[in-house]
Motif scaffolding. Sequence first.
Motif, PDB file in Angstrom:
ATOM      1  N   UNK A 182      -5.846   4.559   3.952  1.00 42.36           N
ATOM      2  CA  UNK A 182      -6.196   5.861   4.536  1.00 42.36           C
ATOM      3  C   UNK A 182      -5.030   6.412   5.351  1.00 42.36           C
ATOM      4  N   UNK A 183      -4.346   5.530   6.091  1.00 39.93           N
ATOM      5  CA  UNK A 183      -3.197   5.948   6.886  1.00 39.93           C
ATOM      6  C   UNK A 183      -2.085   6.482   5.986  1.00 39.93           C
ATOM      7  N   UNK A 184      -1.773   5.751   4.930  1.00 41.61           N
ATOM      8  CA  UNK A 184      -0.729   6.169   3.986  1.00 41.61           C
ATOM      9  C   UNK A 184      -1.102   7.517   3.367  1.00 41.61           C
ATOM     10  N   UNK A 185      -2.328   7.636   2.882  1.00 44.32           N
ATOM     11  CA  UNK A 185      -2.785   8.880   2.254  1.00 44.32           C
ATOM     12  C   UNK A 185      -2.713  10.047   3.242  1.00 44.32           C
ATOM     13  N   UNK A 240       0.878  -1.170   0.000  1.00 45.16           N
ATOM     14  CA  UNK A 240       0.000   0.000   0.000  1.00 45.16           C
ATOM     15  C   UNK A 240       0.911   1.214   0.000  1.00 45.16           C
ATOM     16  N   UNK A 241       0.691   2.147  -0.949  1.00 45.65           N
ATOM     17  CA  UNK A 241       1.603   3.282  -1.020  1.00 45.65           C
ATOM     18  C   UNK A 241       0.944   4.523  -1.603  1.00 45.65           C
ATOM     19  N   UNK A 242       1.620   5.642  -1.384  1.00 42.59           N
ATOM     20  CA  UNK A 242       1.233   6.912  -1.977  1.00 42.59           C
ATOM     21  C   UNK A 242       2.472   7.792  -1.960  1.00 42.59           C
ATOM     22  N   UNK A 243       2.513   8.800  -2.838  1.00 40.40           N
ATOM     23  CA  UNK A 243       3.667   9.694  -2.843  1.00 40.40           C
ATOM     24  C   UNK A 243       3.217  11.118  -3.111  1.00 40.40           C
ATOM     25  N   UNK A 302      13.049  20.448  -4.397  1.00 41.73           N
ATOM     26  CA  UNK A 302      11.864  19.619  -4.621  1.00 41.73           C
ATOM     27  C   UNK A 302      12.213  18.157  -4.349  1.00 41.73           C
ATOM     28  N   UNK A 303      11.446  17.563  -3.439  1.00 39.29           N
ATOM     29  CA  UNK A 303      11.662  16.165  -3.053  1.00 39.29           C
ATOM     30  C   UNK A 303      10.366  15.396  -3.235  1.00 39.29           C
ATOM     31  N   UNK A 304      10.462  14.210  -3.830  1.00 41.48           N
ATOM     32  CA  UNK A 304       9.314  13.320  -3.905  1.00 41.48           C
ATOM     33  C   UNK A 304       9.442  12.335  -2.745  1.00 41.48           C
ATOM     34  N   UNK A 305       8.388  12.271  -1.920  1.00 43.43           N
ATOM     35  CA  UNK A 305       8.365  11.354  -0.777  1.00 43.43           C
ATOM     36  C   UNK A 305       7.315  10.289  -1.024  1.00 43.43           C
ATOM     37  N   UNK A 306       7.710   9.036  -0.895  1.00 44.79           N
ATOM     38  CA  UNK A 306       6.792   7.912  -1.056  1.00 44.79           C
ATOM     39  C   UNK A 306       6.736   7.141   0.251  1.00 44.79           C
ATOM     40  N   UNK A 307       5.509   6.908   0.734  1.00 45.17           N
ATOM     41  CA  UNK A 307       5.307   6.110   1.949  1.00 45.17           C
ATOM     42  C   UNK A 307       4.723   4.778   1.523  1.00 45.17           C
ATOM     43  N   UNK A 308       5.390   3.699   1.912  1.00 39.02           N
ATOM     44  CA  UNK A 308       4.990   2.346   1.509  1.00 39.02           C
ATOM     45  C   UNK A 308       4.799   1.486   2.758  1.00 39.02           C
ATOM     46  N   UNK A 309       3.661   0.807   2.825  1.00 35.38           N
ATOM     47  CA  UNK A 309       3.460  -0.210   3.862  1.00 35.38           C
ATOM     48  C   UNK A 309       3.427  -1.557   3.153  1.00 35.38           C
ATOM     49  N   UNK A 310       4.328  -2.442   3.553  1.00 33.66           N
ATOM     50  CA  UNK A 310       4.351  -3.812   3.046  1.00 33.66           C
ATOM     51  C   UNK A 310       3.849  -4.685   4.184  1.00 33.66           C
TER      52      UNK A 310
END
Length: 132
Positions: free
Chosen positions: A118-121, A4-7, A93-101
């Motif tokens: 929802x948590x990731x978002x 589950x991810x978003x950036x 400018x930094x792209x941050x991606x949060x991933x839950x595996x």
Amino acid sequence: MTIIQNNIDINKPVAEVYAFLADLNNHEQLMPENIYNWSSTADEASFTIKNMAKLALKISQRIEHKELVCVPSTEAPFAMTLRWKLDEKSADLTNATFVIEAELNMMMKMMASGPLQKLVDHQVSKLKELLG
């Protein structure tokens, strides 16, 4: 393995975004309202998710200006890894991606996928809100 991810793009240098994320004390600011009993140090955090579970996480890996990896430090409802990946797009400018595996069986996947997304978002949007 469920991923589950978003950036999001943040108008800050990668070093500044990394410094914020590298200290788990700052992560309380990224949490939604259903998180309480927060306790943390730079390397560990524990908290309770309302009507769900108590979790304790620790940073297991730091790759400066690139990646932070958190894993449960106590028994968790399922095996999981939380990963922040940073990509420097330009000096400011930094792209941050949060991933839950997560290792979720079919039943857990049906129950947990929505709340985890929802948590990731929530966390990526709060990071943008806090850091710009």
